[in-house]
Design a protein around this motif. Sequence first.
Motif, PDB file in Angstrom:
ATOM      1  N   GLU A  54      45.063  32.045  35.153  1.00 40.02           N
ATOM      2  CA  GLU A  54      43.818  31.214  35.210  1.00 40.02           C
ATOM      3  C   GLU A  54      43.248  30.758  36.699  1.00 40.02           C
ATOM      4  OE1 GLU A  54      43.790  29.952  29.881  1.00 40.02           O
ATOM      5  OE2 GLU A  54      44.338  28.550  32.046  1.00 40.02           O
ATOM      6  N   CYS A  55      44.535  29.768  36.932  1.00 40.59           N
ATOM      7  CA  CYS A  55      43.665  29.347  37.663  1.00 40.59           C
ATOM      8  C   CYS A  55      43.697  29.579  39.428  1.00 40.59           C
ATOM      9  CB  CYS A  55      44.765  27.707  38.929  1.00 40.59           C
ATOM     10  SG  CYS A  55      44.237  26.502  36.756  1.00 40.59           S
ATOM     11  N   LYS A  56      44.968  30.434  39.501  1.00 39.73           N
ATOM     12  CA  LYS A  56      44.582  31.089  40.688  1.00 39.73           C
ATOM     13  C   LYS A  56      44.419  32.638  41.084  1.00 39.73           C
ATOM     14  CE  LYS A  56      46.840  27.955  43.024  1.00 39.73           C
ATOM     15  NZ  LYS A  56      47.701  27.445  44.185  1.00 39.73           N
ATOM     16  N   TYR A  57      44.931  33.377  39.374  1.00 42.26           N
ATOM     17  CA  TYR A  57      44.843  35.295  40.248  1.00 42.26           C
ATOM     18  C   TYR A  57      43.678  35.589  38.758  1.00 42.26           C
ATOM     19  CZ  TYR A  57      49.090  34.274  42.618  1.00 42.26           C
ATOM     20  OH  TYR A  57      50.292  34.285  43.395  1.00 42.26           O
ATOM     21  N   HIS A  58      42.708  34.782  37.416  1.00 40.97           N
ATOM     22  CA  HIS A  58      42.152  35.065  37.146  1.00 40.97           C
ATOM     23  C   HIS A  58      40.812  36.130  38.167  1.00 40.97           C
ATOM     24  CE1 HIS A  58      39.527  35.175  33.825  1.00 40.97           C
ATOM     25  NE2 HIS A  58      38.850  35.233  34.323  1.00 40.97           N
ATOM     26  N   LYS A  59      40.629  35.642  38.831  1.00 44.07           N
ATOM     27  CA  LYS A  59      39.261  36.831  39.478  1.00 44.07           C
ATOM     28  C   LYS A  59      40.327  37.834  39.545  1.00 44.07           C
ATOM     29  CE  LYS A  59      36.572  33.773  41.922  1.00 44.07           C
ATOM     30  NZ  LYS A  59      35.993  32.920  43.043  1.00 44.07           N
ATOM     31  N   PHE A  60      40.810  38.369  40.316  1.00 51.10           N
ATOM     32  CA  PHE A  60      42.218  39.194  40.890  1.00 51.10           C
ATOM     33  C   PHE A  60      41.639  40.044  39.691  1.00 51.10           C
ATOM     34  CE2 PHE A  60      43.717  36.512  43.874  1.00 51.10           C
ATOM     35  CZ  PHE A  60      43.407  36.933  45.784  1.00 51.10           C
ATOM     36  N   ILE A  61      42.539  39.833  38.963  1.00 56.50           N
ATOM     37  CA  ILE A  61      43.490  40.677  37.108  1.00 56.50           C
ATOM     38  C   ILE A  61      41.622  41.308  36.709  1.00 56.50           C
ATOM     39  CG2 ILE A  61      44.098  39.403  35.168  1.00 56.50           C
ATOM     40  CD1 ILE A  61      45.285  37.564  35.978  1.00 56.50           C
ATOM     41  N   LEU A  62      40.584  40.401  37.049  1.00 57.72           N
ATOM     42  CA  LEU A  62      39.754  40.479  36.221  1.00 57.72           C
ATOM     43  C   LEU A  62      39.075  41.696  37.288  1.00 57.72           C
ATOM     44  CD1 LEU A  62      37.693  40.192  33.257  1.00 57.72           C
ATOM     45  CD2 LEU A  62      36.670  38.709  35.011  1.00 57.72           C
ATOM     46  N   LYS A  63      39.527  41.144  37.988  1.00 57.35           N
ATOM     47  CA  LYS A  63      38.320  42.703  39.072  1.00 57.35           C
ATOM     48  C   LYS A  63      38.966  44.104  39.574  1.00 57.35           C
ATOM     49  CE  LYS A  63      36.838  43.597  43.610  1.00 57.35           C
ATOM     50  NZ  LYS A  63      37.313  43.040  44.622  1.00 57.35           N
ATOM     51  N   ALA A  64      40.791  43.740  38.622  1.00 61.35           N
ATOM     52  CA  ALA A  64      41.397  45.104  38.484  1.00 61.35           C
ATOM     53  C   ALA A  64      41.488  45.748  37.472  1.00 61.35           C
ATOM     54  CB  ALA A  64      43.078  45.038  38.753  1.00 61.35           C
ATOM     55  N   LEU A  65      41.446  45.171  36.510  1.00 60.32           N
ATOM     56  CA  LEU A  65      40.440  45.148  35.108  1.00 60.32           C
ATOM     57  C   LEU A  65      39.644  46.395  35.100  1.00 60.32           C
ATOM     58  CD1 LEU A  65      42.178  42.455  32.816  1.00 60.32           C
ATOM     59  CD2 LEU A  65      42.661  44.597  32.667  1.00 60.32           C
ATOM     60  N   ARG A  66      38.846  45.461  35.597  1.00 59.08           N
ATOM     61  CA  ARG A  66      37.390  46.419  35.384  1.00 59.08           C
ATOM     62  C   ARG A  66      37.184  47.608  36.524  1.00 59.08           C
ATOM     63  NH1 ARG A  66      33.206  41.468  36.643  1.00 59.08           N
ATOM     64  NH2 ARG A  66      32.506  40.998  34.162  1.00 59.08           N
ATOM     65  N   SER A  67      38.509  47.107  37.124  1.00 57.65           N
ATOM     66  CA  SER A  67      37.671  48.576  37.751  1.00 57.65           C
ATOM     67  C   SER A  67      38.422  49.703  36.814  1.00 57.65           C
ATOM     68  CB  SER A  67      38.685  48.440  39.176  1.00 57.65           C
ATOM     69  OG  SER A  67      40.217  48.060  39.252  1.00 57.65           O
ATOM     70  N   LEU A  68      39.349  49.400  36.409  1.00 56.03           N
ATOM     71  CA  LEU A  68      40.272  50.321  35.666  1.00 56.03           C
ATOM     72  C   LEU A  68      39.369  51.122  33.965  1.00 56.03           C
ATOM     73  CD1 LEU A  68      43.153  48.988  36.519  1.00 56.03           C
ATOM     74  CD2 LEU A  68      43.323  51.151  36.797  1.00 56.03           C
ATOM     75  N   SER A  69      38.490  49.629  33.549  1.00 56.74           N
ATOM     76  CA  SER A  69      38.045  50.242  32.727  1.00 56.74           C
ATOM     77  C   SER A  69      37.127  48.838  32.786  1.00 56.74           C
ATOM     78  CB  SER A  69      39.195  49.124  31.420  1.00 56.74           C
ATOM     79  OG  SER A  69      38.465  49.277  30.808  1.00 56.74           O
TER      80      SER A  69
END
Length: 452
Positions: A54-69
């Motif tokens: 939540e604190c460190k990787y949320h942005k990355f995770i969200l961005k990666a998910l969005r790029s795919l979906s």
Amino acid sequence: MNNEELWQATLAELEVLVSKANFITWFQNTSITAQQNGMVVLNVPNAFAKEWLECKYHKFILKALRSLSPEVRNVEYIISSQTQPLLQKNKFTQVMIPHEEQLEFKEFLIDRETNLNPRYTFDSFVVGPFNELAHAAALAVSKNPGVAYNPLFIYGGVGLGKTHLLEAVGNEIKKINSKLKVRYISSERFTNELISSIQNNETSFFKEKYRSYDCLILDDVQFIAGKIKTQEEFFHIFNALYESGKQVVFSSDKPPHAIPELEERLRSRFAGGVITDIGQPEYESRLAILKSKAEGKENYVNMEILEFIALNIQKNIRELEGALNAVIAKVKMTGKIPSSGEVKEILMKIMQPRRIVTANQIIKSVAEFYDLDEKILYEKTRKKEVVKPRQVAMYLLREDFNGSYPYIGRSFGGRDHTTAIHAYEKISKELKNSVQFMEEIRRIRELYNYKT
Ligand code: ADP
Ligand code: MG
């Protein structure tokens, strides 16, 4: 894409963005459990992972998910009960029964026959460079009692895990072969038993009893130094055991050659087997120990707090545990995870002296630490290099000596009590903001805590 496909593809994107170690640490055992209206629900194995993601990787995770979906709008992290059934259980018992009560109850489950505490096992013992030789020897002895290393002699400072390791040997021997007779005893209790057997004319019974064990574990053997009668009886018991191939395990705070007033023949007996020490744990080991102790308590502490404790508490493992428990107690009281400033405060309290000190010892130590003439601390000078040490002295007089503000003020050249209050508050504030300053204070305290 279904949940599985989406997450696998996302992980592939993330893998190149974070270090390998981090990737394994934080993304292992994660999965998508649901997608609904742009919300992705991510299963994570524990509270550490949840917080970290939540604190460190949320942005990355969200961005990666969005790029795919592209329809994904947000991510929610939930702790999975599947991969971590214990956590759920703890959550439950935490409401029903306070955690400590359970623990304390367990502490009392000392086995009557062996006198072993079942809590001290190899399973719960963290191995690092500081204790790996002692651990290896202890393990070898448990697998092959009376054969591998006899006697086994483990030495090291207070709170570094000697008792834990010794008892683990006993518990393991019992686990492998429950028929073997094992006895753990502190040297102090051994001595007391011996003395009362002498008083009651039961020494032969005493000797018989001790000679009947397959494995005798004698903790803190330095205690028998200087006690002539105890050493003599012990020497005979030891020989009898040794000659019939029984295992004997010792611990001590020093190696045999450094224990004063130890009979020469005992010294050479101790040295006849294997002697190994437990040193000071380094940062990585301290953190690993904290992590293992915090297992099941993820609701109360986070990784940052554990790292902070591991960095600041260096002396021994008992203190590490104490610090962790103090933080957890605080969380239970306040219902929220403390800020790093608050953790600092808790640690400061822990690191306070246990011995009673005099005002004079405190002032002397401050002067010594800052390399000042003691007298100059009492003078009215406002020189910078004197002002700060003087304030530190005032702070310590308040904290560790419990001096009243008027007393403290008076002690330093008849100053007003408001000066003392000001000094106390200033130092307190500074301590909250600087780990380095905290270390400084710790060292000063060491000067008067360990000096006699
Ligand atoms: P000693 O006998 O050397 O004074 P203890 O064995 O009593 O130290 O250890 C103090 C505390 O630290 C105990 O609660 C023990 O369980 C814990 N401890 C020590 N070493 C380890 C370790 N390597 N892994 C996990 N816990 C440890
Ligand atoms: Mg001990």
